[in-house]
Design an enzyme around this catalytic site. Structure first.
Site, mmCIF file in Angstrom:
data_model
loop_
_atom_site.group_PDB
_atom_site.id
_atom_site.type_symbol
_atom_site.label_atom_id
_atom_site.label_comp_id
_atom_site.label_asym_id
_atom_site.label_seq_id
_atom_site.Cartn_x
_atom_site.Cartn_y
_atom_site.Cartn_z
ATOM 1 C CG ASP A 177 -0.382 -0.399 2.549
ATOM 2 O OD1 ASP A 177 0.734 -0.683 2.573
ATOM 3 O OD2 ASP A 177 -1.115 -0.659 3.336
ATOM 4 C CD GLU A 237 -3.340 4.807 6.925
ATOM 5 O OE1 GLU A 237 -4.070 4.321 7.673
ATOM 6 O OE2 GLU A 237 -2.063 4.304 7.283
HETATM 7 ZN ZN ZN Z 1 -2.766 3.068 8.955
HETATM 8 ZN ZN ZN Z 2 -1.182 0.659 7.466
#
Ligand code: ZN
Ligand code: ZN
Length: 457
Positions: A116, A186
């Site tokens: 990510d 997030e």
């Molecule tokens: Zn996070």
């Molecule tokens: Zn994370």
């Protein structure tokens, strides 16, 4: 609620063919750089959710250099449609910067490895020489500092290291390696944007999906593994208690929503304490309660914001229904019904619970124990945090997924934290979170590589 989002995404995708986001040229090349140099670059140059343009360009250039076939801009139309829906406009720089890098190596299984890319809206306070000094405006419009306080820079660096290893050791495996760089973890929407744009239909569907997440409570050199449910279903609920406002001195002429809201908050506590099996896990937290603005005025309404956590989907359903029931009947007990009944909306940025496939965990655990020794492999307890990585295992085909915890704390700081009066360790999402990069990255690359080699037999 999830269904509405999916339907919206599908409709938008049908309406417009997916064009890759314009390809930015990275300002810095990973070619010839050590993993430590790559880590420092990524740490110093963080980007917010759905704004990971340079990060994505940087990573995809390296994957191309390594011989992967790269498709960029995955989820771009979906993200722009979502921004329009939520904010009525698409901010400059907002887009779907997810990409897929595929390396075919003969017949065999397909393995997907995910990293990510996004950072958090925080001013960094680590004092590191490579600390971020960036400021930016989130797609929601708030301006702030930007920091890799969840360690997604560690994930990306480890992911590049793993790709480099697997390319160099191509003779040791067979099959298809699908490496994906995911945006916006997030805010819980990044994996959805990629799946909605055909991650599993336009590209080889994986037999397994693996990822790692750094851990702020485990020393570098250690790996944490949990089997089954390891992270929670995360729901956000907005609740508005309506009332009839008026003078604080004449309550008989009003229906006070503050008193009703207070009763609702108290009764909500029984959802976990009295209605949930003590062997099951659940959380109902009222994180915000806002109503009124003066001593002697009874307001017209009170707004509450809740986070609701569970593992099993049945528990989730029960909690959400319970919140509706309690709000409705507590209000009714005060004479507030019909158009004065509370309104409840369950937000559609739901993150599903993460279920680490037990067979996959068992297989990885045996391998990693052999490699690192049993002292370095910790059994991780489930947490009520959320990770949208879960979604890769939540499609109709229920692809087995596994997320490992990667210890990231310097051993010296960890030991000091255990001594009486020792400084507590900064948690993930703290402005002081500073992983110990070299041993963390080295362990992550090794762990991911040997797990991948085993799954690509
Ligand atoms: Zn996070
Ligand atoms: Zn994370």
């Amino acid at each position: 609620m999830k269904r509405t989002v999916l339907a919206l995404g599908a409709a938008m995708l049908a309406a417009c063919t997916t064009a890759p986001a314009s390809e930015a040229q990275p300002a810095f090349s990973a070619s010839g750089k050590t993993l430590r140099q790559i880590y420092e670059y990524l740490h110093k140059n963080p980007e917010l959710s759905f704004q990971e343009k340079n990060t994505s360009a940087f990573l995809s250039a390296e994957m191309k250099r390594l011989g992967f076939t790269v498709t960029t801009g995955l989820g771009d139309q979906w993200v722009k449609a979502r921004a329009m829906k939520e904010y009525g406009k698409v901010q400059d720089g907002v887009g779907g910067y997810g990409f897929v890098a595929v390396l075919q190596n003969g017949p065999g299984p397909t393995l997907m490895i995910r990293a990510d890319m996004d950072a958090l809206p925080l001013v960094e306070k680590t004092g590191l020489p490579y600390a971020s000094t960036f400021r930016d405006t989130a797609w929601s419009g708030e301006e702030s500092g930007v920091m890799h306080a969840c360690g997604h820079d560690i994930h990306m660096t480890t992911w590049i290291g793993t790709a480099r290893e697997l390319v160099a050791r191509k003779s040791e495996w067979k099959g298809t390696l699908v490496m994906i760089a995911q945006p916006a973890e997030e805010i819980g929407l990044g994996s959805m944007s990629m799946l909605e744009d055909g991650l599993y239909t336009r590209f080889p569907e994986p037999d397994h999906v693996i990822a790692l997440h750094d851990n702020a409570a485990l020393p570098a050199g250690y790996i944490g593994l949990g089997s089954g449910y390891v992270m929670a279903n995360v729901d956000s609920v907005d609740l508005t208690v309506k009332g009839v406002g008026g003078h604080g001195a004449y309550p008989q002429d009003t229906k006070d929503p503050i008193v009703v809201a207070a009763r609702i908050v108290t009764t909500l506590q029984t959802l976990v304490s009295r209605e949930t099996d003590p062997q099951d896990s659940a959380v109902v937290t009222v994180g915000a309660i806002n109503g009124g603005f003066k001593h002697n005025i009874i307001p017209d309404e009170v707004k509450l914001q809740l986070t609701v956590r569970s593992f099993a989907d049945a528990t989730r359903e029960k909690l959400l229904k319970g919140i509706e029931r309690i709000a409705k009947y507590e209000a009714m007990a005060a004479g507030l019904e019909g158009d004065k009944a509370p309104t409840i909306s369950i937000k559609d940025d739901y993150t599903p619970s993460l279920y680490n496939d037990p067979k996959l965990v068992e297989r990885a655990s045996a391998l990693l124990t052999k490699e690192f020794g049993s002292a370095k492999i910790a059994t991780a307890s489930p947490t009520m945090g959320g990770e949208d990585f879960a979604r890769f295992g939540r499609t109709a085909d229920k692809v087995p997924v596994m997320l490992m915890w990667l210890g990231a704390v310097s051993q010296a700081k960890y030991d000091a934290s255990l001594r009486p009066g020792g400084a507590p360790l900064p948690s993930l999402h703290s402005s002081g979170f500073a992983p110990d990069p070299d041993p963390t990255i080295a362990t992550g690359v090794k762990a991911m590589t040997i797990t991948a080699l085993d799954l690509l037999k």
